[in-house]
Design a protein around this motif. Structure first.
Motif, PDB file in Angstrom:
ATOM      1  N   MET A  24       0.830  -1.186   0.000  1.00  0.00           N
ATOM      2  CA  MET A  24       0.000   0.000   0.000  1.00  0.00           C
ATOM      3  C   MET A  24       0.872   1.246   0.000  1.00  0.00           C
ATOM      4  N   ALA A  25       1.274   1.723   1.171  1.00  0.00           N
ATOM      5  CA  ALA A  25       2.044   2.958   1.262  1.00  0.00           C
ATOM      6  C   ALA A  25       3.374   2.693   1.954  1.00  0.00           C
ATOM      7  N   THR A  26       4.325   3.571   1.694  1.00  0.00           N
ATOM      8  CA  THR A  26       5.596   3.548   2.407  1.00  0.00           C
ATOM      9  C   THR A  26       5.518   4.589   3.510  1.00  0.00           C
ATOM     10  N   ILE A  27       5.789   4.146   4.733  1.00  0.00           N
ATOM     11  CA  ILE A  27       5.687   5.016   5.899  1.00  0.00           C
ATOM     12  C   ILE A  27       7.064   5.157   6.537  1.00  0.00           C
ATOM     13  N   LEU A  28       7.475   6.386   6.774  1.00  0.00           N
ATOM     14  CA  LEU A  28       8.687   6.665   7.524  1.00  0.00           C
ATOM     15  C   LEU A  28       8.278   6.868   8.975  1.00  0.00           C
ATOM     16  N   SER A  29       8.838   6.053   9.873  1.00  0.00           N
ATOM     17  CA  SER A  29       8.497   6.098  11.293  1.00  0.00           C
ATOM     18  C   SER A  29       9.688   6.705  12.041  1.00  0.00           C
ATOM     19  N   GLU A  57      11.659  11.928   1.329  1.00  0.00           N
ATOM     20  CA  GLU A  57      11.178  12.079  -0.053  1.00  0.00           C
ATOM     21  C   GLU A  57      10.414  10.842  -0.515  1.00  0.00           C
ATOM     22  N   GLU A  58      10.911   9.662  -0.148  1.00  0.00           N
ATOM     23  CA  GLU A  58      10.333   8.411  -0.643  1.00  0.00           C
ATOM     24  C   GLU A  58       9.074   7.985   0.108  1.00  0.00           C
ATOM     25  N   ALA A  59       8.812   8.579   1.245  1.00  0.00           N
ATOM     26  CA  ALA A  59       7.674   8.168   2.072  1.00  0.00           C
ATOM     27  C   ALA A  59       6.364   8.782   1.575  1.00  0.00           C
ATOM     28  N   ASP A  60       5.305   7.986   1.676  1.00  0.00           N
ATOM     29  CA  ASP A  60       3.958   8.486   1.412  1.00  0.00           C
ATOM     30  C   ASP A  60       3.385   9.116   2.673  1.00  0.00           C
ATOM     31  N   GLY A  61       3.784   8.556   3.812  1.00  0.00           N
ATOM     32  CA  GLY A  61       3.311   9.037   5.100  1.00  0.00           C
ATOM     33  C   GLY A  61       4.441   9.016   6.101  1.00  0.00           C
ATOM     34  N   VAL A  62       4.299   9.829   7.142  1.00  0.00           N
ATOM     35  CA  VAL A  62       5.334   9.920   8.164  1.00  0.00           C
ATOM     36  C   VAL A  62       4.675   9.874   9.540  1.00  0.00           C
ATOM     37  N   VAL A  63       5.187   8.986  10.388  1.00  0.00           N
ATOM     38  CA  VAL A  63       4.802   8.966  11.794  1.00  0.00           C
ATOM     39  C   VAL A  63       5.948   9.639  12.527  1.00  0.00           C
ATOM     40  N   LEU A  91      17.092  20.452   9.282  1.00  0.00           N
ATOM     41  CA  LEU A  91      17.974  20.100   8.170  1.00  0.00           C
ATOM     42  C   LEU A  91      17.224  19.564   6.951  1.00  0.00           C
ATOM     43  N   MET A  92      15.928  19.391   7.096  1.00  0.00           N
ATOM     44  CA  MET A  92      15.125  18.933   5.972  1.00  0.00           C
ATOM     45  C   MET A  92      14.688  20.140   5.136  1.00  0.00           C
ATOM     46  N   PRO A  93      14.410  19.927   3.856  1.00  0.00           N
ATOM     47  CA  PRO A  93      13.925  21.041   3.030  1.00  0.00           C
ATOM     48  C   PRO A  93      12.637  21.629   3.608  1.00  0.00           C
ATOM     49  N   GLN A  94      12.378  22.884   3.299  1.00  0.00           N
ATOM     50  CA  GLN A  94      11.206  23.583   3.835  1.00  0.00           C
ATOM     51  C   GLN A  94       9.920  22.793   3.620  1.00  0.00           C
ATOM     52  N   TYR A  95       9.769  22.172   2.475  1.00  0.00           N
ATOM     53  CA  TYR A  95       8.534  21.441   2.180  1.00  0.00           C
ATOM     54  C   TYR A  95       8.771  19.930   2.111  1.00  0.00           C
ATOM     55  N   ALA A  96       9.545  19.417   3.043  1.00  0.00           N
ATOM     56  CA  ALA A  96       9.883  17.988   3.079  1.00  0.00           C
ATOM     57  C   ALA A  96       8.660  17.100   3.279  1.00  0.00           C
ATOM     58  N   LEU A  97       7.588  17.659   3.820  1.00  0.00           N
ATOM     59  CA  LEU A  97       6.376  16.868   4.060  1.00  0.00           C
ATOM     60  C   LEU A  97       5.273  17.158   3.044  1.00  0.00           C
ATOM     61  N   GLU A  98       5.610  17.875   2.001  1.00  0.00           N
ATOM     62  CA  GLU A  98       4.614  18.239   0.996  1.00  0.00           C
ATOM     63  C   GLU A  98       3.952  16.993   0.407  1.00  0.00           C
ATOM     64  N   GLY A  99       2.613  16.999   0.428  1.00  0.00           N
ATOM     65  CA  GLY A  99       1.836  15.904  -0.129  1.00  0.00           C
ATOM     66  C   GLY A  99       1.780  14.660   0.738  1.00  0.00           C
ATOM     67  N   LYS A 100       2.302  14.729   1.944  1.00  0.00           N
ATOM     68  CA  LYS A 100       2.356  13.550   2.807  1.00  0.00           C
ATOM     69  C   LYS A 100       1.305  13.608   3.910  1.00  0.00           C
TER      70      LYS A 100
END
Length: 188
Positions: free
Chosen positions: A1-6, A66-72, A92-101
């Motif tokens: 389904m989705a890739t989640i970064l935890s 970048e590769e994650a669809d969702g982030v916990v 240290l992450m880009p300003q819009y690192a969570l864009e679309g997530k």
């Protein structure tokens, strides 16, 4: 389904926060998601504190976002805010690192006095980083997390477990809806 970064923002190697996240990772994996854990404390301190955007470990962490669809995002609460370790990485992450997530904020702490840290400290940062959808976060009291003798397994007190599982399941559903919407937009 989705890739989640935890992501665990705890600096402690015996962290209840990290153990709780890994426990929830199992629930999300059981729902068909691919979960990638990231314990920020394992990243080089000199890269985090020195704001070394080009350090290979920071570049690799940026790629995981970048590769994650969702982030916990899980953090212990210190002085009514999320951890400084988490702040160091997010800076240290880009300003819009969570864009679309889709993002699920979770926090642990010793007192219910810290419950609002999610909404008043963490949520605004996640929003400013472009998160498409921040689902309802959840706060778990430290005393509601019991670590087994193996040092890995956790049990969540029934008073917290049901609500926590519901929040995680809502995140999973939101990921599914978000993924379907992204696929529809690409197909159009």
């Amino acid at each position: 389904m989705a890739t989640i970064l935890s992501v665990s923002g705890s600096p402690s190697p015996t962290s209840r926060t990290a153990r709780l996240l890994r426990h929830l990772d199992g629930r999300l994996t059981g729902q068909g998601h691919r979960v990638v854990p990231l314990d920020i404390r394992t990243l080089p301190a000199d890269a985090l504190l020195g704001a070394d955007f080009g350090h290979p470990a920071i570049v690799a962490a940026r790629r995981l976002f970048e590769e994650a669809d969702g982030v916990v995002v899980g953090t212990p609460v210190y002085k009514a805010a999320y951890s400084g370790l988490l702040k160091s990485l997010l800076d240290l992450m880009p300003q819009y690192a969570l864009e679309g997530k889709t993002v699920l904020p979770l926090a642990t702490g010793g007192s219910t006095a810290h419950v609002l840290a999610i909404d008043y400290a963490l949520r605004p940062v996640l929003s400013s980083m472009g998160a498409a959808h921040i689902v309802q976060g959840w706060f778990v009291l430290d005393k509601h997390i019991t670590v087994a003798e193996d040092g890995v397994s956790v049990t969540v007190d029934p008073a917290s477990r049901e609500a926590l599982e519901q929040v995680v399941d809502q995140f999973s559903v939101a990921l599914g809806a978000g993924g379907a919407a992204r696929l529809s937009a690409v197909a159009a």
